[in-house]
Design a protein around this motif. Structure first.
Motif, PDB file in Angstrom:
ATOM      1  N   GLU A 211       0.851  -1.189   0.000  1.00 35.67           N
ATOM      2  CA  GLU A 211       0.000   0.000   0.000  1.00 35.67           C
ATOM      3  C   GLU A 211       0.888   1.240   0.000  1.00 35.67           C
ATOM      4  O   GLU A 211       1.868   1.311   0.750  1.00 35.67           O
ATOM      5  CB  GLU A 211      -0.901   0.020   1.235  1.00 35.67           C
ATOM      6  CG  GLU A 211      -1.765   1.283   1.316  1.00 35.67           C
ATOM      7  CD  GLU A 211      -2.514   1.381   2.638  1.00 35.67           C
ATOM      8  OE1 GLU A 211      -3.220   2.384   2.822  1.00 35.67           O
ATOM      9  OE2 GLU A 211      -2.363   0.466   3.475  1.00 35.67           O
ATOM     10  N   VAL A 212       0.568   2.210  -0.845  1.00 41.03           N
ATOM     11  CA  VAL A 212       1.278   3.495  -0.869  1.00 41.03           C
ATOM     12  C   VAL A 212       0.380   4.531  -0.222  1.00 41.03           C
ATOM     13  O   VAL A 212      -0.637   4.932  -0.787  1.00 41.03           O
ATOM     14  CB  VAL A 212       1.656   3.911  -2.306  1.00 41.03           C
ATOM     15  CG1 VAL A 212       2.322   5.288  -2.314  1.00 41.03           C
ATOM     16  CG2 VAL A 212       2.582   2.872  -2.933  1.00 41.03           C
ATOM     17  N   ILE A 281       3.397  -4.478   3.189  1.00 43.85           N
ATOM     18  CA  ILE A 281       4.355  -3.371   3.094  1.00 43.85           C
ATOM     19  C   ILE A 281       3.582  -2.085   2.834  1.00 43.85           C
ATOM     20  O   ILE A 281       2.662  -2.052   2.006  1.00 43.85           O
ATOM     21  CB  ILE A 281       5.385  -3.628   1.990  1.00 43.85           C
ATOM     22  CG1 ILE A 281       6.387  -4.703   2.459  1.00 43.85           C
ATOM     23  CG2 ILE A 281       6.118  -2.350   1.604  1.00 43.85           C
ATOM     24  CD1 ILE A 281       7.422  -5.064   1.422  1.00 43.85           C
ATOM     25  N   THR A 282       3.972  -1.019   3.550  1.00 41.26           N
ATOM     26  CA  THR A 282       3.324   0.283   3.401  1.00 41.26           C
ATOM     27  C   THR A 282       4.391   1.338   3.147  1.00 41.26           C
ATOM     28  O   THR A 282       5.418   1.360   3.827  1.00 41.26           O
ATOM     29  CB  THR A 282       2.531   0.657   4.670  1.00 41.26           C
ATOM     30  OG1 THR A 282       1.591  -0.372   4.955  1.00 41.26           O
ATOM     31  CG2 THR A 282       1.799   1.981   4.468  1.00 41.26           C
ATOM     32  N   VAL A 283       4.137   2.193   2.163  1.00 34.17           N
ATOM     33  CA  VAL A 283       5.000   3.348   1.923  1.00 34.17           C
ATOM     34  C   VAL A 283       4.329   4.544   2.587  1.00 34.17           C
ATOM     35  O   VAL A 283       3.239   4.963   2.175  1.00 34.17           O
ATOM     36  CB  VAL A 283       5.196   3.603   0.411  1.00 34.17           C
ATOM     37  CG1 VAL A 283       6.049   4.848   0.182  1.00 34.17           C
ATOM     38  CG2 VAL A 283       5.827   2.388  -0.250  1.00 34.17           C
ATOM     39  N   ILE A 309       9.671   2.788   3.956  1.00 37.74           N
ATOM     40  CA  ILE A 309       9.076   1.515   3.566  1.00 37.74           C
ATOM     41  C   ILE A 309       8.930   0.729   4.863  1.00 37.74           C
ATOM     42  O   ILE A 309       9.930   0.472   5.552  1.00 37.74           O
ATOM     43  CB  ILE A 309       9.951   0.770   2.556  1.00 37.74           C
ATOM     44  CG1 ILE A 309      10.140   1.601   1.277  1.00 37.74           C
ATOM     45  CG2 ILE A 309       9.352  -0.586   2.219  1.00 37.74           C
ATOM     46  CD1 ILE A 309      11.098   0.984   0.277  1.00 37.74           C
ATOM     47  N   ALA A 310       7.703   0.386   5.220  1.00 41.68           N
ATOM     48  CA  ALA A 310       7.452  -0.236   6.517  1.00 41.68           C
ATOM     49  C   ALA A 310       6.647  -1.512   6.339  1.00 41.68           C
ATOM     50  O   ALA A 310       5.936  -1.695   5.341  1.00 41.68           O
ATOM     51  CB  ALA A 310       6.706   0.737   7.435  1.00 41.68           C
ATOM     52  N   GLY A 317      13.072   0.416   5.876  1.00 36.83           N
ATOM     53  CA  GLY A 317      13.916   1.091   4.893  1.00 36.83           C
ATOM     54  C   GLY A 317      13.605   2.569   4.829  1.00 36.83           C
ATOM     55  O   GLY A 317      12.448   2.975   4.989  1.00 36.83           O
ATOM     56  N   LEU A 318      14.645   3.368   4.636  1.00 35.04           N
ATOM     57  CA  LEU A 318      14.499   4.800   4.410  1.00 35.04           C
ATOM     58  C   LEU A 318      14.368   4.980   2.906  1.00 35.04           C
ATOM     59  O   LEU A 318      15.327   4.807   2.161  1.00 35.04           O
ATOM     60  CB  LEU A 318      15.709   5.547   4.965  1.00 35.04           C
ATOM     61  CG  LEU A 318      15.612   7.059   5.155  1.00 35.04           C
ATOM     62  CD1 LEU A 318      14.453   7.421   6.073  1.00 35.04           C
ATOM     63  CD2 LEU A 318      16.924   7.601   5.716  1.00 35.04           C
TER      64      LEU A 318
END
Length: 829
Positions: A211-212, A281-283, A309-310, A317-318
């Protein structure tokens, strides 16, 4: 960006016989600055590819030794002694045969060692001069070359690497793809786009849920999942060689593949260990208090401007900068998630500066990447991992979240590039160039509708397209035409005055020392400025060069005193420096509009722009410490004092063609009792109705201590723009009659300024006074305490006659009487 010619040749049909110098010239014509041309190390003699046939382990020595039989393309294999243990039977290696000379003048010969004859040497990367790895010998794999093949081509020893400086607006050129496209156009040859491949028809459910949450910062996010990866599989030599030529260190197969694709296509990627990723994963942006340990092992505090990025556990991640340590690919990794995305460049740039974390990926993202190649890059990386990483294969369908809008369309007059460059470009040629850079061009005749390609996010206005046309056709084709200088012009009165002031101070022994026009609150604190001082109202920059000096200066003194301190710290003891330049007083001002670049701003916009520009008065300042006159056989020398700073102000005023009045004053950072106020516009010397234009004198002891300056350091600062215009110069009358010389010594209280005494004498003497000069100041017996003796020389002369003694005495007595009446002076006996 380092560009190996051999790699470039795979995408561009470089004409046979093209020299390095011709390629250098082509890059320069395209607008790339060639920082360096890297040539391979020189190796002479037989250097070939060999295949290891047998390995015999030798015992009885202090360290493990191997005796190897190596096939080198001859009838019989050669026996070679080697201490490395990172190769096995059937591996291809590089063999230097007897007669070869490696870099460093290392000659190879057959010799007896460890009870065996070593008929050559199996080489490491460092011994070949192509790297620093010396932990083992260079293994080329098991396929790809025939034993006996010359190793120079395999190793790239006949390759040349161009180190190009890429400007920040041309992110597409941070890849072999972008460089190849430009070079093909410059050379007029064909090229092959490495991104022109069709991704496989992957099927099934998406490999992961994504998901963004911030589509404004990430408008395309793509990901594939892979299984069966052998993370310990070595990267092939050809891939490692390309990375090394481009200045990137080999780490592991997964990382090397993503770096290789980044260099080839310009699309950075990241590989996650899929088994360590929990949940979707979520941005998203970071929340307050969140932290992330990045791959470099640093625990970082995040802000709400950081894009992450979580997964279910938190940040992994950054985005666009560096991955997290918790999902790093390890030796036991078998399942990976490959990610490729298009990030907002400005946000990535802020994150890099905030965390002081530059990276090759961030260097490309903050310049702008091509959002069209995310899936292509994933397909290319997945194919390489499947080829070299064991049984690795893609599972499920890829994730591809794309929320991009249509690309902008730019209206362009086809004649505009020619009008701006001064070169006649036919409309057909303009269209051809724009199509060559990848743009879509519609329209007939002069009016064109241009849609920039996806990889050129920097093309937003007609001026950008004009620059591309001129660059592509060659900046060197623009003729150099010197403009005709209109007659009757030259320096303005203000320019002449500024130059005269600089020359006058230099003639007086001061050295010009310009400094950066930036200042910080700490520097103003050191000068002892009160909080309500107008000089503390600063204009702060949005992007300062230093956080310690984020504002424009309101006074020249911080820069001058820093220059003085620097010279004193380096051993100079007698320093007298000056600077003249603009200062930038703060205060309320209007907001400047942001005009477009498609047309000239109208008069109202120009007026608004000029109205938003702060005032920039021109100041001149001097500082001095130590001896003003050097010591020698003639005497001990004379230290600079407050009077010398005042004299510097008089020197400036004389160069500007005006006169200064001096009186006692008080202003930081000067000593309250040794500060002179500089005034203009007052004829009688009493200071009434005059305008203060500057200050001079001795710095306060606390300021000297704070800045580590010697005691009694002196300074002067004066507003040059506040000086009135100089009157028209009139030549003096030269009298043919003799002068009368009269001396007067007056005892005056210490509180009475000498300027007041001089003004009274001048007024009292009247028109007969030609010159008045103070030639002596004396304190001590018999002069009473609290007073001083001022001795003046008066030159009296009449323009039309010889003065009589009575006339001279009358003028002297009138001058004395007015001085006594105004200042309480007493004639010294």
């Amino acid at each position: 960006m380092k560009v190996p010619v051999s790699w470039l040749s795979e995408h561009v049909d470089i004409p046979a016989g093209t020299t390095v110098e011709e390629l250098d010239e082509a890059f320069v014509r395209l607008g790339f600055e060639v920082e360096e041309v890297l040539r391979p190390p020189v190796t002479t003699g037989p250097l070939v590819v060999g295949r290891v046939l047998e390995i015999e382990e030798l015992t009885g020595f202090k360290k493990p030794i191997r005796y190897c039989q190596v096939e080198v393309g001859e009838d019989a294999p050669r026996g070679i002694v080697c201490g490395a243990r990172n190769f096995a039977v059937d591996d291809l290696v590089v063999v230097a045969l007897p007669g070869a000379v490696l870099p460093g003048d290392f000659a190879i010969a057959a010799r007896t060692t460890y009870d065996h004859v070593s008929d050559g040497m199996i080489c490491s990367v460092r011994e070949l001069g192509i790297g620093e790895d010396h932990a083992g010998i260079l293994v080329l794999g098991r396929d790809g070359s025939t034993p006996g093949t010359p190793a120079a081509g395999v190793l790239g020893l006949d390759d040349v690497v161009f180190d190009l400086e890429v400007t920040p607006d041309r992110g597409y050129a941070m890849s072999l793809r972008g460089i190849a496209r430009d070079l093909a156009g410059a050379l007029g040859v064909d090229w092959r786009d490495p991104a022109a491949l069709t991704p496989p028809a992957w099927s099934g459910e998406p490999g992961w849920a994504v998901e963004v949450a911030d589509p404004a910062r990430c408008d395309r996010f793509s990901m594939v999942a892979m299984e069966g990866l052998d993370a310990t599989a070595p990267s092939p030599w050809a891939l490692r060689r390309r990375l090394a030529q481009c200045g990137i260190r080999s780490i592991s197969l997964a990382v090397d593949v993503t770096n290789f694709v980044m260099l080839e296509l310009g699309q950075p990627m990241h590989a996650f260990d899929r088994d360590t990723v929990t949940g979707p994963i979520t941005v998203r942006r970071a929340a307050a208090g969140e932290r992330l340990t990045t791959l470099d092992g640093v625990d970082r505090a995040l802000t709400d401007d950081d894009l992450l990025i979580a997964d279910g556990s938190g940040p992994i991640g950054l985005a666009g900068v560096m991955g997290g340590a918790s999902t790093e690919i390890g030796e036991g990794t078998t399942a990976v998630l490959l990610e490729a995305a298009h990030w907002e460049p400005a946000g990535i740039g802020r994150g890099v500066r905030r965390h002081k974390l530059p990276s090759e990926a961030a260097k490309r993202f903050e310049r702008g990447t091509d959002p069209d190649v995310t899936v292509v890059a994933l397909a290319r990386a997945a194919a390489l991992l499947a080829q070299h990483g064991g049984a690795a294969q893609v599972v499920g369908a890829p994730v591809d979240l794309d929320v991009r809008g249509p690309r902008p369309v730019i209206a362009l007059d086809a004649g505009r590039p020619g009008r701006i460059a001064g070169v006649e470009y036919p409309p057909s040629q303009v269209v051809e160039v724009l199509q060559a850079i990848g743009a879509t061009v519609e329209g007939d005749g002069q009016q064109l509708q241009v849609t920039p390609p996806s990889w050129r996010g920097d093309l937003t206005d007609p001026a950008d397209l004009v620059e591309e046309v001129v660059r592509y056709l060659g900046f060197d084709e623009i003729p150099s035409v010197l403009p005709t200088a209109p007659p009757g012009r030259g320096l303005t009165e203000r320019q002449r005055r500024r130059r005269s002031i600089g020359r006058a101070l230099a003639d007086a022994g001061y050295v010009e020392a310009p400094s950066y026009p930036f200042v910080g609150e700490a520097q103003l604190d050191a000068l002892g400025m009160p909080v309500d001082d107008a000089r503390r109202t600063l204009i702060t920059l949005r992007n300062p060069l230093s956080e310690e000096a984020p504002a424009m200066r309101t006074t020249l003194l911080p820069g001058l005193l820093a220059t003085l301190a620097r010279n004193l710290a380096r051993g100079q003891r007698d320093v007298a420096v000056f600077e003249h330049g603009a200062v930038f007083p703060g205060g309320p001002r209007t907001q400047a509009p942001v005009p477009g670049v498609d047309r000239r701003p109208d008069d109202d916009v120009l007026a608004a722009l000029l109205g938003a520009v702060p005032e920039q008065p021109w100041h001149v300042g001097v500082v001095l410490a130590g001896n003003l006159e050097p010591r020698g056989w003639w005497g001990p020398g004379r230290p600079g004092i407050w009077a010398d700073a005042v004299q510097a102000a008089h020197t400036v005023a004389a160069a500007a063609g005006v006169e200064l009045t001096v009186r006692a004053g008080e202003r930081a950072p000067w000593h309250p009792g040794r500060c002179a106020e500089l005034l203009v516009g007052d004829g009688d010397g009493d200071g009434d109705g005059a305008r203060v234009v500057g200050y001079a004198g001795e710095l306060h002891p606390r300021v000297c201590a704070a800045l580590d300056l010697p005691a009694r350091t002196c300074a002067m600062e004066l507003d040059v723009d506040a000086l009135p215009a100089a009157p028209v110069a009139v030549g003096p009358h030269v009298s043919t009659f003799p002068p009368v010389l009269v001396d007067l010594a007056l005892v005056v209280p210490d509180a009475v300024p000498a300027a007041e005494v001089e003004a009274a004498l001048r007024e009292g003497a009247g028109e007969l006074l030609e010159v008045l000069r103070l030639f002596d100041v004396y304190t001590g017996a018999p002069v009473p305490a609290g007073s001083r003796s001022l001795a003046y020389a008066l030159t009296l002369r009449a323009p039309d006659r010889t003065l009589t003694g009575e006339e001279a005495n009358a003028a002297r007595d009138a001058a004395l009487a007015l001085a006594v009446a105004r200042t309480g002076a007493v004639l010294r006996g």
